[in-house]
Design a protein around this motif. Structure first.
Motif, mmCIF file in Angstrom:
data_model
loop_
_atom_site.group_PDB
_atom_site.id
_atom_site.type_symbol
_atom_site.label_atom_id
_atom_site.label_comp_id
_atom_site.label_asym_id
_atom_site.label_seq_id
_atom_site.Cartn_x
_atom_site.Cartn_y
_atom_site.Cartn_z
ATOM 1 N N ALA A 154 0.833 -1.206 0.000
ATOM 2 C CA ALA A 154 0.000 0.000 0.000
ATOM 3 C C ALA A 154 0.866 1.254 0.000
ATOM 4 O O ALA A 154 1.685 1.442 0.901
ATOM 5 N N LEU A 185 -3.330 3.210 -7.305
ATOM 6 C CA LEU A 185 -2.679 2.934 -6.025
ATOM 7 C C LEU A 185 -2.294 4.221 -5.296
ATOM 8 O O LEU A 185 -2.429 4.318 -4.070
ATOM 9 N N LEU A 192 -2.548 -3.547 -2.424
ATOM 10 C CA LEU A 192 -2.416 -4.410 -3.594
ATOM 11 C C LEU A 192 -2.076 -5.805 -3.093
ATOM 12 O O LEU A 192 -1.003 -6.037 -2.530
#
Length: 284
Positions: A154, A185, A192
Protein backbone atom coordinates in the motif's frame (compact mmCIF):
# COMPACT_ATOMS: atom_id res chain seq x y z
CA UNK A 1 35.41 -15.51 -2.32
CA UNK A 2 38.70 -14.18 -3.68
CA UNK A 3 38.54 -10.55 -4.74
CA UNK A 4 40.25 -9.56 -7.93
CA UNK A 5 43.36 -7.44 -7.47
CA UNK A 6 43.83 -3.85 -8.57
CA UNK A 7 46.94 -1.72 -8.75
CA UNK A 8 47.73 -0.40 -5.29
CA UNK A 9 46.95 3.21 -6.10
CA UNK A 10 43.48 2.20 -7.33
CA UNK A 11 42.69 -0.20 -4.49
CA UNK A 12 42.35 2.39 -1.73
CA UNK A 13 38.82 3.72 -1.57
CA UNK A 14 37.56 1.54 -4.42
CA UNK A 15 37.35 -1.88 -2.80
CA UNK A 16 35.62 -2.46 0.52
CA UNK A 17 34.35 -5.50 2.41
CA UNK A 18 31.18 -6.11 4.41
CA UNK A 19 32.34 -9.31 6.08
CA UNK A 20 32.60 -7.51 9.44
CA UNK A 21 29.62 -5.21 8.88
CA UNK A 22 27.34 -5.07 11.93
CA UNK A 23 24.50 -2.56 11.43
CA UNK A 24 22.74 -1.10 14.43
CA UNK A 25 19.24 -0.73 13.02
CA UNK A 26 18.64 -3.86 10.90
CA UNK A 27 20.22 -7.28 10.49
CA UNK A 28 22.79 -8.18 7.85
CA UNK A 29 24.01 -11.59 6.72
CA UNK A 30 26.02 -12.84 3.75
CA UNK A 31 25.11 -16.15 2.14
CA UNK A 32 27.93 -16.63 -0.29
CA UNK A 33 27.73 -13.76 -2.77
CA UNK A 34 24.24 -12.73 -1.61
CA UNK A 35 23.75 -10.10 1.09
CA UNK A 36 20.52 -10.34 3.09
CA UNK A 37 19.06 -7.27 4.80
CA UNK A 38 16.42 -8.02 7.43
CA UNK A 39 14.25 -5.27 8.84
CA UNK A 40 13.93 -6.66 12.32
CA UNK A 41 11.38 -4.90 14.47
CA UNK A 42 8.66 -7.55 14.09
CA UNK A 43 6.64 -6.39 17.10
CA UNK A 44 5.87 -3.18 15.12
CA UNK A 45 5.81 -4.80 11.66
CA UNK A 46 9.33 -3.55 10.95
CA UNK A 47 8.88 0.23 10.67
CA UNK A 48 11.68 2.54 9.60
CA UNK A 49 13.18 5.23 11.81
CA UNK A 50 15.38 8.25 11.11
CA UNK A 51 18.38 6.11 11.99
CA UNK A 52 17.42 3.07 9.91
CA UNK A 53 16.72 5.24 6.86
CA UNK A 54 20.20 6.73 7.11
CA UNK A 55 21.94 3.42 7.80
CA UNK A 56 20.20 1.72 4.88
CA UNK A 57 21.11 4.61 2.60
CA UNK A 58 24.74 4.41 3.66
CA UNK A 59 24.86 0.64 3.14
CA UNK A 60 23.53 0.85 -0.41
CA UNK A 61 26.02 3.61 -1.17
CA UNK A 62 28.85 1.46 0.16
CA UNK A 63 27.78 -1.48 -2.00
CA UNK A 64 29.15 0.40 -5.01
CA UNK A 65 32.61 -0.50 -3.69
CA UNK A 66 31.95 -4.11 -2.61
CA UNK A 67 32.88 -6.93 -4.99
CA UNK A 68 32.17 -9.88 -2.71
CA UNK A 69 28.41 -9.19 -2.74
CA UNK A 70 26.76 -9.70 -6.14
CA UNK A 71 23.07 -9.56 -5.24
CA UNK A 72 20.98 -8.22 -2.36
CA UNK A 73 17.81 -9.56 -0.72
CA UNK A 74 15.67 -7.31 1.47
CA UNK A 75 13.13 -8.93 3.80
CA UNK A 76 11.21 -8.21 6.98
CA UNK A 77 11.09 -10.30 10.13
CA UNK A 78 8.03 -11.95 11.63
CA UNK A 79 5.77 -12.34 8.60
CA UNK A 80 5.69 -8.69 7.48
CA UNK A 81 7.94 -6.71 5.17
CA UNK A 82 7.76 -3.13 6.47
CA UNK A 83 4.98 -0.92 7.82
CA UNK A 84 6.63 2.33 6.67
CA UNK A 85 7.82 5.19 8.81
CA UNK A 86 7.38 4.60 12.54
CA UNK A 87 4.33 6.56 13.70
CA UNK A 88 5.86 7.50 17.04
CA UNK A 89 9.50 7.90 16.05
CA UNK A 90 9.02 9.63 12.68
CA UNK A 91 5.46 10.79 12.00
CA UNK A 92 4.97 12.46 15.38
CA UNK A 93 8.26 14.40 15.28
CA UNK A 94 7.60 15.49 11.68
CA UNK A 95 4.52 17.43 12.80
CA UNK A 96 6.76 19.63 14.95
CA UNK A 97 9.61 20.27 12.49
CA UNK A 98 10.46 23.44 10.60
CA UNK A 99 10.32 23.54 6.80
CA UNK A 100 14.13 23.25 6.38
CA UNK A 101 14.20 20.19 8.65
CA UNK A 102 11.26 18.60 6.83
CA UNK A 103 13.01 19.08 3.51
CA UNK A 104 16.20 17.55 4.93
CA UNK A 105 14.17 14.52 5.98
CA UNK A 106 12.34 14.05 2.68
CA UNK A 107 15.60 14.41 0.79
CA UNK A 108 17.19 11.78 3.03
CA UNK A 109 14.38 9.31 2.35
CA UNK A 110 14.69 9.96 -1.37
CA UNK A 111 18.42 9.36 -1.11
CA UNK A 112 17.68 5.81 0.04
CA UNK A 113 15.90 5.14 -3.26
CA UNK A 114 18.70 6.81 -5.21
CA UNK A 115 21.25 4.62 -3.43
CA UNK A 116 19.24 1.45 -4.12
CA UNK A 117 19.01 2.34 -7.80
CA UNK A 118 22.70 3.32 -8.02
CA UNK A 119 24.24 0.26 -6.35
CA UNK A 120 25.48 -2.19 -9.01
CA UNK A 121 23.99 -5.29 -7.37
CA UNK A 122 20.48 -6.39 -8.36
CA UNK A 123 18.18 -5.94 -5.35
CA UNK A 124 15.42 -8.48 -4.69
CA UNK A 125 12.60 -7.77 -2.23
CA UNK A 126 11.02 -10.72 -0.38
CA UNK A 127 7.57 -9.35 0.45
CA UNK A 128 5.26 -10.98 2.96
CA UNK A 129 2.39 -9.48 4.90
CA UNK A 130 2.33 -5.70 5.36
CA UNK A 131 4.34 -3.67 2.86
CA UNK A 132 3.21 -0.09 3.36
CA UNK A 133 4.36 3.48 2.91
CA UNK A 134 8.13 3.62 2.79
CA UNK A 135 8.14 -0.19 2.83
CA UNK A 136 6.19 -0.17 -0.43
CA UNK A 137 8.72 2.32 -1.79
CA UNK A 138 11.64 0.04 -0.87
CA UNK A 139 9.89 -2.83 -2.63
CA UNK A 140 9.24 -0.59 -5.65
CA UNK A 141 12.87 0.57 -5.73
CA UNK A 142 14.12 -3.02 -5.79
CA UNK A 143 14.92 -4.61 -9.14
CA UNK A 144 12.84 -7.73 -8.57
CA UNK A 145 10.04 -8.60 -6.16
CA UNK A 146 8.90 -11.97 -4.79
CA UNK A 147 5.67 -11.86 -2.81
CA UNK A 148 3.15 -14.14 -1.15
CA UNK A 149 -0.59 -14.43 -1.68
CA UNK A 150 -1.08 -12.71 1.68
CA UNK A 151 1.24 -9.78 0.97
CA UNK A 152 -0.43 -6.36 1.00
CA UNK A 153 1.40 -3.47 -0.63
CA UNK A 154 0.00 0.00 0.00
CA UNK A 155 1.31 3.41 -1.06
CA UNK A 156 -0.81 5.00 1.66
CA UNK A 157 0.58 8.54 1.70
CA UNK A 158 -2.72 10.19 0.72
CA UNK A 159 -4.39 8.44 3.64
CA UNK A 160 -2.31 10.54 6.02
CA UNK A 161 -2.91 13.79 4.16
CA UNK A 162 0.21 13.72 2.00
CA UNK A 163 0.78 13.46 -1.74
CA UNK A 164 1.34 10.14 -3.43
CA UNK A 165 4.52 11.52 -5.00
CA UNK A 166 6.89 10.24 -2.32
CA UNK A 167 10.46 9.01 -2.82
CA UNK A 168 10.11 8.66 -6.59
CA UNK A 169 6.77 6.85 -6.63
CA UNK A 170 5.28 8.93 -9.46
CA UNK A 171 8.33 8.24 -11.63
CA UNK A 172 9.05 4.59 -10.84
CA UNK A 173 5.70 2.95 -10.10
CA UNK A 174 4.10 3.82 -13.49
CA UNK A 175 7.07 2.21 -15.22
CA UNK A 176 6.37 -1.02 -13.34
CA UNK A 177 2.57 -1.28 -13.47
CA UNK A 178 1.51 1.43 -15.93
CA UNK A 179 0.19 4.95 -15.46
CA UNK A 180 -3.44 4.02 -14.82
CA UNK A 181 -2.70 1.35 -12.25
CA UNK A 182 -0.13 3.53 -10.52
CA UNK A 183 -2.71 6.32 -10.34
CA UNK A 184 -5.17 3.92 -8.73
CA UNK A 185 -2.68 2.93 -6.02
CA UNK A 186 -1.32 6.44 -5.39
CA UNK A 187 -4.69 8.21 -5.21
CA UNK A 188 -6.49 5.57 -3.16
CA UNK A 189 -3.74 4.27 -0.91
CA UNK A 190 -5.43 0.88 -1.09
CA UNK A 191 -3.63 -2.43 -0.60
CA UNK A 192 -2.42 -4.41 -3.59
CA UNK A 193 -2.77 -8.11 -2.79
CA UNK A 194 -0.31 -10.78 -3.84
CA UNK A 195 -2.32 -12.29 -6.69
CA UNK A 196 -3.26 -8.88 -8.07
CA UNK A 197 0.32 -7.69 -7.68
CA UNK A 198 1.53 -10.65 -9.72
CA UNK A 199 -1.05 -10.07 -12.47
CA UNK A 200 -0.16 -6.37 -12.60
CA UNK A 201 3.55 -7.08 -12.87
CA UNK A 202 4.46 -5.42 -9.58
CA UNK A 203 5.47 -8.83 -8.26
CA UNK A 204 7.67 -11.01 -10.42
CA UNK A 205 6.87 -14.23 -8.56
CA UNK A 206 4.75 -15.61 -5.74
CA UNK A 207 5.98 -18.05 -3.11
CA UNK A 208 4.48 -19.74 -0.08
CA UNK A 209 5.23 -17.71 3.07
CA UNK A 210 7.39 -20.43 4.61
CA UNK A 211 9.45 -20.70 1.39
CA UNK A 212 9.66 -17.00 0.56
CA UNK A 213 13.16 -16.29 1.83
CA UNK A 214 14.59 -19.53 0.48
CA UNK A 215 13.15 -18.94 -2.99
CA UNK A 216 14.22 -15.29 -3.06
CA UNK A 217 17.76 -16.04 -1.90
CA UNK A 218 17.92 -18.93 -4.36
CA UNK A 219 16.99 -16.59 -7.19
CA UNK A 220 19.53 -14.05 -5.95
CA UNK A 221 22.20 -16.76 -5.89
CA UNK A 222 21.43 -17.66 -9.49
CA UNK A 223 21.87 -14.01 -10.43
CA UNK A 224 25.07 -13.79 -8.37
CA UNK A 225 26.54 -16.67 -10.37
CA UNK A 226 26.17 -14.64 -13.56
CA UNK A 227 28.41 -11.89 -14.94
CA UNK A 228 28.27 -9.26 -12.20
CA UNK A 229 29.85 -6.59 -14.41
CA UNK A 230 27.23 -7.30 -17.08
CA UNK A 231 24.43 -7.23 -14.51
CA UNK A 232 25.65 -3.91 -13.14
CA UNK A 233 25.71 -2.49 -16.66
CA UNK A 234 22.20 -3.81 -17.31
CA UNK A 235 20.91 -2.15 -14.14
CA UNK A 236 22.59 1.13 -15.04
CA UNK A 237 21.11 1.11 -18.54
CA UNK A 238 17.62 0.22 -17.28
CA UNK A 239 17.80 3.26 -15.02
CA UNK A 240 19.52 5.77 -17.30
CA UNK A 241 17.45 5.04 -20.37
CA UNK A 242 14.29 6.36 -18.71
CA UNK A 243 15.48 9.84 -19.72
CA UNK A 244 16.66 8.92 -23.25
CA UNK A 245 15.09 8.82 -26.65
CA UNK A 246 15.33 5.60 -28.64
CA UNK A 247 18.32 6.75 -30.72
CA UNK A 248 20.24 7.84 -27.62
CA UNK A 249 19.38 4.57 -25.89
CA UNK A 250 20.62 2.49 -28.82
CA UNK A 251 23.91 4.42 -28.87
CA UNK A 252 24.32 4.09 -25.09
CA UNK A 253 23.71 0.35 -25.32
CA UNK A 254 26.23 0.06 -28.13
CA UNK A 255 28.85 1.67 -25.91
CA UNK A 256 27.84 -0.40 -22.89
CA UNK A 257 27.99 -3.65 -24.83
CA UNK A 258 31.38 -2.79 -26.32
CA UNK A 259 32.69 -2.19 -22.79
CA UNK A 260 31.30 -5.56 -21.66
CA UNK A 261 33.00 -7.24 -24.62
CA UNK A 262 36.32 -6.19 -23.09
CA UNK A 263 35.70 -8.19 -19.90
CA UNK A 264 37.23 -11.54 -19.11
CA UNK A 265 33.74 -12.85 -18.34
CA UNK A 266 32.82 -12.39 -22.00
CA UNK A 267 35.90 -14.34 -23.07
CA UNK A 268 35.19 -17.04 -20.48
CA UNK A 269 31.67 -17.44 -21.81
CA UNK A 270 32.96 -17.92 -25.35
CA UNK A 271 35.62 -20.39 -24.29
CA UNK A 272 33.11 -22.34 -22.19
CA UNK A 273 30.70 -22.47 -25.13
CA UNK A 274 33.40 -23.81 -27.42
CA UNK A 275 34.35 -26.41 -24.81
CA UNK A 276 30.69 -27.24 -24.12
CA UNK A 277 31.14 -26.28 -20.47
CA UNK A 278 29.36 -23.93 -18.13
CA UNK A 279 31.19 -20.62 -17.74
CA UNK A 280 32.39 -19.48 -14.33
CA UNK A 281 31.91 -15.74 -14.12
CA UNK A 282 34.26 -13.76 -11.90
CA UNK A 283 33.12 -10.20 -12.46
CA UNK A 284 36.21 -8.99 -14.32
Amino acid sequence: MTQRKMDGFLEAGNRQSLLDFKPAHFAWAQQGAVGVITLNRPERKNPLTFDSYAELRDLFRKLCFVDEVRAIVVQGAGGNFCSGGDVHEIIGPLTKMSMPDLLAFTRMTGDLVKAMRACPQPVLAAIDGVCAGAGAIMAMASDLRVGTARSKTAFLFTRVGLAGCDMGACAILPRIVGQGRASDLLYSGRSLGGEEGLSWGFLNRLAEPEALLQETVGWAQQIAEGPSFGHAMTKKMLHQEWAMGVDEAIESEAQAQAICMMTQDFHRAYEAFVSKERPEFKGD
